[in-house]
Design an enzyme around this catalytic site. Structure first.
Site, PDB file in Angstrom:
ATOM      1  N   GLU A  32       0.370  -0.960  -0.077  1.00  0.00           N
ATOM      2  CA  GLU A  32      -0.313   0.117  -0.062  1.00  0.00           C
ATOM      3  C   GLU A  32       0.930   1.399  -0.258  1.00  0.00           C
ATOM      4  OE1 GLU A  32      -2.339   1.101   3.578  1.00  0.00           O
ATOM      5  OE2 GLU A  32      -3.705   2.540   2.551  1.00  0.00           O
TER       6      GLU A  32
ATOM      7  N   GLU B 255       5.014   4.683   3.831  1.00  0.00           N
ATOM      8  CA  GLU B 255       4.061   6.252   4.765  1.00  0.00           C
ATOM      9  C   GLU B 255       5.381   7.308   4.353  1.00  0.00           C
ATOM     10  OE1 GLU B 255       0.723   8.301   4.347  1.00  0.00           O
ATOM     11  OE2 GLU B 255       2.614   9.542   5.002  1.00  0.00           O
TER      12      GLU B 255
ATOM     13  N   ASP C 190       9.020   7.708   0.800  1.00  0.00           N
ATOM     14  CA  ASP C 190       9.003   7.822  -0.319  1.00  0.00           C
ATOM     15  C   ASP C 190       9.341   6.795  -1.895  1.00  0.00           C
ATOM     16  OD1 ASP C 190       7.816   9.224  -3.719  1.00  0.00           O
ATOM     17  OD2 ASP C 190       8.731  10.830  -2.678  1.00  0.00           O
TER      18      ASP C 190
ATOM     19  N   ASP D 284      -2.149  11.700  -2.635  1.00  0.00           N
ATOM     20  CA  ASP D 284      -2.144  13.930  -3.164  1.00  0.00           C
ATOM     21  C   ASP D 284      -2.449  13.510  -4.594  1.00  0.00           C
ATOM     22  OD1 ASP D 284      -1.511  13.849  -0.020  1.00  0.00           O
ATOM     23  OD2 ASP D 284       0.448  13.249  -0.619  1.00  0.00           O
TER      24      ASP D 284
ATOM     25  N   LYS E 166      -2.694  22.477  -8.455  1.00  0.00           N
ATOM     26  CA  LYS E 166      -1.940  23.022  -8.697  1.00  0.00           C
ATOM     27  C   LYS E 166      -0.928  22.623 -10.290  1.00  0.00           C
ATOM     28  CE  LYS E 166      -1.676  26.939  -5.343  1.00  0.00           C
ATOM     29  NZ  LYS E 166      -1.107  26.889  -3.885  1.00  0.00           N
TER      30      LYS E 166
ATOM     31  N   THR F 150     -11.190   4.128   4.117  1.00  0.00           N
ATOM     32  CA  THR F 150      -9.975   5.072   4.644  1.00  0.00           C
ATOM     33  C   THR F 150     -10.237   6.163   5.643  1.00  0.00           C
ATOM     34  OG1 THR F 150      -9.459   6.452   2.981  1.00  0.00           O
ATOM     35  CG2 THR F 150      -8.308   4.114   3.304  1.00  0.00           C
TER      36      THR F 150
ATOM     37  N   GLU G 248     -11.822   8.710   2.893  1.00  0.00           N
ATOM     38  CA  GLU G 248     -12.490   8.237   2.572  1.00  0.00           C
ATOM     39  C   GLU G 248     -13.712   8.877   2.849  1.00  0.00           C
ATOM     40  OE1 GLU G 248     -13.439   4.084   1.183  1.00  0.00           O
ATOM     41  OE2 GLU G 248     -15.111   4.494  -0.582  1.00  0.00           O
TER      42      GLU G 248
HETATM   43  C1  LIG Z   1      -4.530  12.018   1.079  1.00  0.00           C
HETATM   44  S1  LIG Z   1      -3.660  11.146   1.925  1.00  0.00           S
HETATM   45  C2  LIG Z   1      -4.432   9.444   2.369  1.00  0.00           C
HETATM   46  C3  LIG Z   1      -4.103   8.192   3.438  1.00  0.00           C
HETATM   47  C4  LIG Z   1      -5.044   7.276   3.633  1.00  0.00           C
HETATM   48  N1  LIG Z   1      -4.701   6.538   2.375  1.00  0.00           N
HETATM   49  C5  LIG Z   1      -6.142   7.827   2.646  1.00  0.00           C
HETATM   50  O1  LIG Z   1      -6.789   7.193   2.774  1.00  0.00           O
HETATM   51  O2  LIG Z   1      -6.999   7.952   4.899  1.00  0.00           O
HETATM   52  C6  LIG Z   1      -1.974  10.549   1.157  1.00  0.00           C
HETATM   53  C7  LIG Z   1      -1.040  10.164   1.539  1.00  0.00           C
HETATM   54  O3  LIG Z   1       0.440   9.348   1.226  1.00  0.00           O
HETATM   55  C8  LIG Z   1       0.712   9.469   1.542  1.00  0.00           C
HETATM   56  N2  LIG Z   1       2.370   9.952   0.607  1.00  0.00           N
HETATM   57  C9  LIG Z   1       2.295  10.579  -0.660  1.00  0.00           C
HETATM   58  N3  LIG Z   1       3.221  10.036  -1.375  1.00  0.00           N
HETATM   59  C10 LIG Z   1       3.903   9.278  -0.838  1.00  0.00           C
HETATM   60  C11 LIG Z   1       5.233   8.488  -1.414  1.00  0.00           C
HETATM   61  N4  LIG Z   1       5.814   9.296  -2.432  1.00  0.00           N
HETATM   62  N5  LIG Z   1       5.769   7.498  -0.903  1.00  0.00           N
HETATM   63  C12 LIG Z   1       4.713   7.685   0.480  1.00  0.00           C
HETATM   64  N6  LIG Z   1       3.251   7.894   1.035  1.00  0.00           N
HETATM   65  C13 LIG Z   1       3.075   9.301   0.282  1.00  0.00           C
HETATM   66  C14 LIG Z   1       1.541  11.206   1.991  1.00  0.00           C
HETATM   67  O4  LIG Z   1       2.248  11.334   2.878  1.00  0.00           O
HETATM   68  C15 LIG Z   1      -0.350  11.033   2.934  1.00  0.00           C
HETATM   69  O5  LIG Z   1      -0.237  10.254   4.178  1.00  0.00           O
END
Ligand SMILES: C[S@@+](CC[C@H](N)C(=O)[O-])C[C@H]1O[C@@H](n2cnc3c(N)ncnc32)[C@H](O)[C@@H]1O
Length: 230
Positions: free
Chosen positions: A60, A85, A112, A135, A139, A209, A212
């Site tokens: 995930e 994460e 990342d 995310d 923009k 999640t 969601e």
């Molecule tokens: C909008 S949140 C959604 C979290 C979860 N999946 C949910 O639906 O509640 C997006 C998450 O992805 C993480 N994230 C974004 N880009 C990432 C990357 N390249 N590698 C690991 N985590 C990442 C962010 O830190 C954030 O916690």
């Protein structure tokens, strides 16, 4: 006058907010046995060593506070789950939850994913990728940071087994269209399949999640996409 409707979703949301507040006031525990550290791998991860067994691997990306990985790994003990994460606060909350539940088939990694996967995940080893509410970087000048892009799709394809799956959900229409466009160059390598609902998804949810649930309260639609490697 305040005119909020007390729906079941509102109750679920605020009980989750309260749980999160309580967690924030509590010291998150360290559970080194549930995290991947730099010492655990060299070039490519030895998953049998990490999990102490040979089993299908699901990854995930962007686990947030770990709601999906906790529910899914409890529901499917025969599968190994890795949650990636980037944000330290969320990563630590996810580790805390996995550790307190003592979920033997789940691990977390703070990194990342877009940088880490190309270096450390071997060819044709992943059975499923889960990407929920990534995310959106709305923009135009930030669009290039979006996780779903041709370079990363190439990596998902390389690391997936034959018949391996990418399961994606987003609330963001523009990003969803961007995803369809990004995958359009790969449709000789993937076929579209029906989205697989999360084990923890309640009525009206696709994944279950935190994001969601927040978006459902805000009346936002969830767009889903699932693909199987040919
Ligand atoms: C909008 S949140 C959604 C979290 C979860 N999946 C949910 O639906 O509640 C997006 C998450 O992805 C993480 N994230 C974004 N880009 C990432 C990357 N390249 N590698 C690991 N985590 C990442 C962010 O830190 C954030 O916690």
């Amino acid at each position: 006058m305040f005119d909020a409707k007390i729906t079941p979703q509102v109750i679920i949301y605020y009980s989750e907010v309260n749980i999160w507040r309580k967690m924030a006031n509590r010291v998150l525990k360290e559970f080194p046995e549930y995290v991947l550290g730099q010492e655990d791998f060299e070039k490519e991860v030895d998953w049998n060593k990490v999990f102490g067994r040979c089993a299908p691997l699901h990854i995930e990306i962007g686990s947030g506070k770990g709601t999906f990985i906790v529910n899914q790994s409890k529901a499917f003990p025969e599968i190994n789950f890795l949650g990636i994460e980037w944000a330290s606060k969320y990563y630590r909350a996810a580790v805390d939850r996995i550790g307190r539940w003592a979920i033997a088939n789940a691990r977390m990694l703070r990194t990342d994913a877009a940088v880490w996967i190309p270096e450390h995940v071997a060819n044709e080893i992943v059975s499923q990728y889960h990407i929920y509410f990534p995310d959106p970087w709305p923009k135009a000048r930030h669009n290039k940071r979006r996780l779903i892009c041709p370079a990363n799709i190439e990596q998902f394809h390389r690391t997936l087994k034959k018949d391996g799956i990418i399961n994606i959900a987003t609330d963001h229409k523009d990003y969803f269209e961007w995803m369809l466009d990004a995958f359009s160059g790969f449709m000789d390598k993937f076929e579209k399949i029906e989205f697989i609902r999360g084990a923890g998804a309640k009525d009206g949810e696709m994944v279950g999640t935190n994001f969601e649930r927040k978006y459902i309260i805000e009346g936002r639609k969830t767009y889903t996409l699932a693909l199987r490697k040919k």
